[in-house]
Design an enzyme around this catalytic site. Sequence first.
Site, PDB file in Angstrom:
ATOM      1  N   SER A 111      84.332  50.622   9.465  1.00  0.00           N
ATOM      2  CA  SER A 111      85.776  50.390   9.417  1.00  0.00           C
ATOM      3  C   SER A 111      86.491  50.809  10.689  1.00  0.00           C
ATOM      4  O   SER A 111      87.720  50.860  10.715  1.00  0.00           O
ATOM      5  CB  SER A 111      86.384  51.149   8.231  1.00  0.00           C
ATOM      6  OG  SER A 111      86.126  52.532   8.338  1.00  0.00           O
ATOM      7  N   THR A 155      90.486  53.927   8.085  1.00  0.00           N
ATOM      8  CA  THR A 155      90.911  54.507   9.357  1.00  0.00           C
ATOM      9  C   THR A 155      90.297  55.873   9.641  1.00  0.00           C
ATOM     10  O   THR A 155      90.014  56.620   8.728  1.00  0.00           O
ATOM     11  CB  THR A 155      92.443  54.714   9.267  1.00  0.00           C
ATOM     12  OG1 THR A 155      93.034  53.535   8.749  1.00  0.00           O
ATOM     13  CG2 THR A 155      93.037  55.050  10.595  1.00  0.00           C
ATOM     14  N   THR A 175      91.171  51.975  14.031  1.00  0.00           N
ATOM     15  CA  THR A 175      90.594  51.298  12.869  1.00  0.00           C
ATOM     16  C   THR A 175      90.297  49.836  13.179  1.00  0.00           C
ATOM     17  O   THR A 175      90.882  49.243  14.089  1.00  0.00           O
ATOM     18  CB  THR A 175      91.571  51.364  11.680  1.00  0.00           C
ATOM     19  OG1 THR A 175      90.967  50.825  10.506  1.00  0.00           O
ATOM     20  CG2 THR A 175      92.845  50.591  11.971  1.00  0.00           C
ATOM     21  N   ARG A 209      96.370  39.917  10.615  1.00  0.00           N
ATOM     22  CA  ARG A 209      96.930  41.036   9.859  1.00  0.00           C
ATOM     23  C   ARG A 209      96.869  42.326  10.678  1.00  0.00           C
ATOM     24  O   ARG A 209      95.887  42.619  11.344  1.00  0.00           O
ATOM     25  CB  ARG A 209      96.155  41.223   8.553  1.00  0.00           C
ATOM     26  CG  ARG A 209      96.662  42.367   7.664  1.00  0.00           C
ATOM     27  CD  ARG A 209      95.877  43.650   7.840  1.00  0.00           C
ATOM     28  NE  ARG A 209      96.231  44.670   6.846  1.00  0.00           N
ATOM     29  CZ  ARG A 209      95.750  45.912   6.829  1.00  0.00           C
ATOM     30  NH1 ARG A 209      94.877  46.287   7.750  1.00  0.00           N
ATOM     31  NH2 ARG A 209      96.133  46.772   5.895  1.00  0.00           N
ATOM     32  N   GLY A 220      97.676  46.527  10.142  1.00  0.00           N
ATOM     33  CA  GLY A 220      97.967  47.560   9.155  1.00  0.00           C
ATOM     34  C   GLY A 220      98.904  48.624   9.698  1.00  0.00           C
ATOM     35  O   GLY A 220      99.612  48.431  10.691  1.00  0.00           O
ATOM     36  N   THR A 271      95.949  57.189   5.663  1.00  0.00           N
ATOM     37  CA  THR A 271      94.757  56.380   5.467  1.00  0.00           C
ATOM     38  C   THR A 271      94.945  55.608   4.167  1.00  0.00           C
ATOM     39  O   THR A 271      95.777  55.960   3.336  1.00  0.00           O
ATOM     40  CB  THR A 271      93.496  57.263   5.416  1.00  0.00           C
ATOM     41  OG1 THR A 271      92.327  56.417   5.375  1.00  0.00           O
ATOM     42  CG2 THR A 271      93.482  58.159   4.207  1.00  0.00           C
ATOM     43  N   GLY A 272      94.194  54.549   4.000  1.00  0.00           N
ATOM     44  CA  GLY A 272      94.326  53.766   2.770  1.00  0.00           C
ATOM     45  C   GLY A 272      94.925  52.401   3.028  1.00  0.00           C
ATOM     46  O   GLY A 272      94.825  51.851   4.128  1.00  0.00           O
ATOM     47  N   GLY A 330      97.241  49.933   4.191  1.00  0.00           N
ATOM     48  CA  GLY A 330      98.287  50.030   5.191  1.00  0.00           C
ATOM     49  C   GLY A 330      99.616  49.451   4.760  1.00  0.00           C
ATOM     50  O   GLY A 330     100.674  49.966   5.130  1.00  0.00           O
TER      51      GLY A 330
END
Length: 341
Positions: free
Chosen positions: A93, A195, A213, A223, A225, A246-247, A249
């Site tokens: 990632s 990330t 990331t 796209r 984030g 994190t997670g 976006g």
Amino acid sequence: MSNRRDFIKKTTLGTLAISSVLGVSGFAANHENEEITAEPKEKKQQKPIIISTWNHGLPANKESWKNLKEGKSALDAIEAGMKIPEADPTVRSVGYGGYPDREGKVTLDACIMDHNSNCGSVCFLQGIKHPISVAKRVLQNTPHVMLAGQGALQFALSEGFKEENLLTPESEKDWKKWLEDSKYKPVINIENHDTISMLMLDQDGNLSGGCTTSGAAWKMHGRVGDSPIIGAGLFLDNEVGAAAATGLGEAVIRTAGSAMVVELMRQGKSPYDACKEITERIYNKHKNHKDMEYLQVGFIALNKNGEYAGYSLRSGFNFAVSDDVKSHRMEDAKFKMSWDK
């Protein structure tokens, strides 16, 4: 590393400080007969300290720590640490080896920020293995904060970076398998580990941070984030503290997540309470949202005293910590709910 379903030890409540700012009305009403005999003590600053997200934060921390101890600047140390997962093809990632978008193209986002609020960012960058280094050059060598897409690539090439193919055979194989069903459900803890965000308090007591990331796997081409967006994926105020996300976006962008965590710390909240409050705010705003089925967000925060914390919406989030107290280690973040809820 401890089991991800185990909570980290409960935060110990610190001694309540009485001050003219917080104090006189609320305290005196409940303590009319008590005598105040001592001035509040200033909390000792713990420094240096580095925290970063996920398991791949540990080797990144170690490299950053080594560079910091060798006398390198905070930004140089962050760059050196971030380049470790960016160059690791097993980290799916971040950087080289990251999962591609639904067109099979690896696109990268990164940002970096120093204690003077100077910042640099790149997004939708293709063909450059180390976007964190390009982001640092944006900070140092341009009047801008963010460069995107082809413009970011042109800038990187003008700065001497080498263009190369970032799609590894393993990622290409996974992408072709995904194409068989083409179902997009970016469960952060399962499909991709997301990330790497890093926060640092250096020997001089100054804050800095960075994010890098390859974004959500199988995203739409183009796209971007939260990671390269100052105020969403990363924010710091050298008078107060720093935070990173994190997670998913999109959820962090909608709520200016990291900036809000720092603002709560400005209002006096601890890093833990600030992360928890903004995570719960995101939950409340997304309870009926189409993303809720697979929504995961988490924050790390670090204040000027070297106090730190992490908190996530769902279980599974961990972060790396490096300091002079216990060296390099992983810690599990507390969370609001488990994935099976």
